[in-house]
Write an enzyme that holds these catalytic residues in place. Sequence first.
Site, PDB file in Angstrom:
ATOM      1  N   ASP A  18       0.955  -1.124  -0.023  1.00  0.00           N
ATOM      2  CA  ASP A  18       0.015  -0.170   0.017  1.00  0.00           C
ATOM      3  C   ASP A  18       0.892   1.167   0.091  1.00  0.00           C
ATOM      4  O   ASP A  18       2.050   1.019   0.309  1.00  0.00           O
ATOM      5  CB  ASP A  18      -0.871   0.012   1.226  1.00  0.00           C
ATOM      6  CG  ASP A  18      -1.781   1.104   1.284  1.00  0.00           C
ATOM      7  OD1 ASP A  18      -2.388   1.495   0.342  1.00  0.00           O
ATOM      8  OD2 ASP A  18      -2.368   1.692   2.293  1.00  0.00           O
ATOM      9  N   ASP A  20      -0.196   5.084   1.112  1.00  0.00           N
ATOM     10  CA  ASP A  20      -0.360   5.930   2.405  1.00  0.00           C
ATOM     11  C   ASP A  20      -0.005   5.289   3.656  1.00  0.00           C
ATOM     12  O   ASP A  20      -0.997   4.204   3.934  1.00  0.00           O
ATOM     13  CB  ASP A  20      -1.496   6.718   2.179  1.00  0.00           C
ATOM     14  CG  ASP A  20      -1.936   7.553   0.854  1.00  0.00           C
ATOM     15  OD1 ASP A  20      -0.831   8.128   0.702  1.00  0.00           O
ATOM     16  OD2 ASP A  20      -2.632   7.370   0.223  1.00  0.00           O
TER      17      ASP A  20
END
Length: 259
Positions: A18, A20
């Site tokens: 991922d 953020d």
Amino acid sequence: MERADMIDWSAFDAVLFDLDGVLTATAQVHERCWKRVFDEYLSSSVASHENRSRPFELPQDYRQYVDGKPRYDGVRSFLSSRGVWLPDGTPADPPTAGTICGLGNKKSLLFTEVIQSEGVAVYPDAVALARHLRERNIKLGVVSSSRHCESILTTVGLQDCFSLRVDGVVAEKVGLAGKPSPETFVYAARELGVEPASSVVVEDALVGVRAAKQGGFGLVVGIDRTEGQIDLAKSGADVVVTDLVKTLGIDNNRSVVSE
């Protein structure tokens, strides 16, 4: 749920990160921008007095309703929690529009302004792990709901570290449902030529962990940067760590890759 520092990364064909909160410290920027947008809307909207008196609460509202989800889904989810309904509108709506898309676009504009003025910080442990794995020819991809993913990776100089990027822009183009659906993760694995069962997902968001678990990935690693304020294991993480370099069994104070 297994808690362990060491992970045998060589047992897998690919690792999906991922963005953020995992690679970059942009989750906090998202939190601040969402709070400003939602608080301004609730204080000036036709919502009931009771709902207007309940601002966007950090960190719980962000993590429960917004974190990891596509932008407009996050708007819809949070407003629903306050009993507020808005028409969807269209992605072309201006940030002043009283629609789901309008609010989402307002937040996107604000996020861009903050990033341009403050810059983007990376998490050294995640970057070190990614470079370590790349040197060992393990396939790497980034899977994010953010439509800013490409520009952020370029800003921090990580665009060449990953063979594949599946973000909000790609998901819309291909027609993939966002997290908590596993579609973006599964699509990324297949595009890299591997199966989910032989791949790892590294996530910090509850909704992302649930998506990876539902997608049948061989290992779901939860990176907890909240000092235990969220329970990633409860959402399905196989391993929860606070430092990704330590999963290599190497001291985080020394380099794990050659420069």
